[in-house]
Design a protein around this motif. Structure first.
Motif, short mmCIF file in Angstrom:
data_model
loop_
_atom_site.label_atom_id
_atom_site.label_comp_id
_atom_site.label_asym_id
_atom_site.label_seq_id
_atom_site.Cartn_x
_atom_site.Cartn_y
_atom_site.Cartn_z
N SER A 270 0.83 -1.21 0.00
CA SER A 270 0.00 0.00 0.00
C SER A 270 0.86 1.26 0.00
CB SER A 270 -0.94 -0.01 1.20
OG SER A 270 -0.21 0.06 2.42
N VAL A 273 2.24 1.68 -3.61
CA VAL A 273 1.18 2.14 -4.50
C VAL A 273 0.91 3.64 -4.27
CG1 VAL A 273 -1.28 1.95 -5.05
CG2 VAL A 273 0.11 -0.12 -4.77
N ALA A 279 2.39 -0.22 -9.71
CA ALA A 279 1.06 0.08 -10.27
C ALA A 279 -0.06 -0.30 -9.33
CB ALA A 279 0.90 -0.62 -11.62
N GLU A 280 0.00 -1.51 -8.80
CA GLU A 280 -1.05 -1.98 -7.90
C GLU A 280 -0.52 -3.05 -6.98
OE1 GLU A 280 -4.18 -3.69 -10.15
OE2 GLU A 280 -2.91 -5.15 -11.17
#
Length: 493
Positions: A270, A273, A279-280
């Motif tokens: 997290s 990101v 990206a994710e």
């Protein structure tokens, strides 16, 4: 399934598949270090590197040995720890001076991450208000205070020994696991402890950090420490984290990691990101694949060490059992090895063979020798002389006597010793996680660092299950190797 087929399947399962890691990322065994190491590992993986994680290494000395032995390539460290513990040059304060000193050791300190995580002395807020304690100096003359400190802080030169001299304190102190100190404070079992200033628990535990009024603690700027095995491009990638984490951000990450429903990997993902570095986040993985990987590695450590111990223990015991002096000397040496604390023996292996599975296997092998050797020698000595006389009357050679007379008679006791050694191996192998060997000790060590009982159970329950399966396995081996009328002799009375 036959015992031979079962054993072959077990060895195949333990062998797994090996992969060559481009970068070894390590961490110490506390929450913040886990998070920072995982952030670096995920960032490198997102850029195409194959990463070998060595998380939860037990303290600065162990992880530093891992770094200089190239068992890992990089790990998160702090400038104050580098000058006080690694370089032993506390007078160094400038970053350029620290880097120059590290360069003589072929080590590189990457750019700081952006926060200072110093030590601090903490007491309960209510207790502080009642006793009017606001500074470390206020602890002088309060000999009745109960002090419990993290084990490393209790011993390191920039920890409790130096602090007591600097402030003229005479308080006795005992050791405690860092994460457990917060519970002990909340339950009023201790009065004083040492914390990291970016600990997430500080926000929710109602602690007061005492003012370092005599300026004892140096600055502990967080940065990654790397050795020569670190690829330059990987160092550049980790360097992109520089300046992205301030004290408040790190404390928030530490606090989120304390949520039992959130993993360290999710906290790290997290953050990456939110910073636009990946990206994710990857989908949350289930417990089962990790459990299988941990079990596989745990069995690998145990099986290899046990097989080596069987070959050495039984082989040497059979060779020396006719000579009382040699037998006693062998048992004395193996018994002496048993007196060395497990974590100490694992740590002693690191300068010799680095961290990971190799030192763990050697330590488990040494711990397994005594029960195997003792049971074998005792069984050989207990065989009535009549059987040896019969063998001699039949003109048997020493080898034939051993194969057809002595070993069959001793087998129940030998198997009992091997069974005991196997259970010892399974239990002791959980400690191997402290030196990066993995196995079922990994979730236990992480759970201790995060004070997460569910993680601890993810390692403890499978380990207990393996011990039960070991009993069943050796029961099958006994039925295969021992004639029926002798099997009861192998049972403890």
């Amino acid at each position: 399934m036959s015992v031979r087929a079962l054993l072959a399947s077990l060895l195949l399962f333990c062998s797994g598949t090996a992969s060559t890691a481009d970068v070894g990322v390590g961490s110490k065994n506390f929450t913040e270090n886990y998070i920072l190491a995982e952030i670096a590992a995920q960032l490198l993986e997102a850029r195409g590197f194959d990463v070998q994680r060595r998380m939860g290494l037990n303290g600065t000395k162990i992880i530093y040995e891992a770094l200089v032995n190239n068992s890992i390539s990089v790990y998160p460290e702090y400038t104050g720890t580098i000058t006080e513990v690694i370089l032993r040059q506390p007078e160094l304060r400038d970053l350029a001076e620290i880097r120059a000193a590290l360069a003589t050791l072929n080590l590189t300190l990457l750019d700081p991450l952006g926060f200072n995580n110093s030590y601090a002395i903490a007491i309960g807020e209510d207790f502080a208000a009642r006793e009017n304690i606001t500074r470390i100096s206020d602890l002088r003359g309060r000999d009745g205070l109960r002090v419990a400190l993290p084990h490393e802080f209790l011993q390191r030169p920039d920890g409790w020994p130096g602090l007591t001299r600097h402030y003229g304190l005479s308080l006795p102190a005992r050791g405690i696991e860092h994460s457990l100190a917060y519970n002990a404070m909340a339950e009023s079992k201790i009065d004083v402890t040492a914390v990291y200033t970016t600990d997430g628990e500080i926000q929710r535990s109602g602690l007061r950090l005492l003012e370092d009024d005599l300026g004892y603690f140096p600055r502990y700027l967080a940065a990654f420490l790397a050795n020569e095995s670190m690829p330059p491009t990987a160092a550049e990638i980790i360097g992109s984290l520089s300046g992205r984490i301030d004290e408040a951000r790190m404390q928030a990450l530490n606090l989120r990691a304390l949520d039992p429903s959130v993993t360290i990997a999710e906290v790290a993902a997290s953050f990456l990101v939110s910073e636009g570095l990946i990206a994710e986040a990857a989908a949350k993985s289930s417990i089962l694949p990790q459990l299988l990987r941990n079990t596989q590695r745990h069995l690998k450590l145990t099986v290899i060490a046990l097989l080596l111990a069987i070959l050495a223990g039984v082989g040497i015991a059979v060779s020396v059992h006719r000579h009382r002096g040699l037998s006693n000397a062998f048992l004395y040496v193996t018994g002496l090895l048993q007196t060395i604390p497990s974590i100490a023996l694992l740590a002693l292996m690191i300068p010799l063979v680095g961290v990971g599975q190799k030192p763990a296997i050697i330590a488990l092998f040494l711990y397994s020798l005594l029960p195997i050797a003792r049971s074998t020698i005792t069984a050989m000595h207990a065989i009535p002389p009549t059987y040896r006389q019969v063998a001699a009357a039949m003109a048997m050679t020493r080898l034939q006597e051993l194969r057809y007379v002595l070993l069959p008679l001793a087998m129940p006791h030998v198997l009992a010793g091997i069974r005991t050694a196997a259970v010892i191996c399974i239990g002791t192998a959980t400690l191997a996680a402290f030196i990066g060997a993995g196995g079922l000790g990994d979730p236990i060590v992480t759970g201790l660092a995060l004070n997460d009982s569910s993680l601890i159970l993810q390692g403890a329950l499978p380990a207990a299950g393996l011990a039960i399966l070991t009993e069943l396995f050796f029961g099958a081996v006994e039925r295969w190797l021992v004639v029926p009328h002798m099997r009861s002799n192998s049972q403890p009375h």
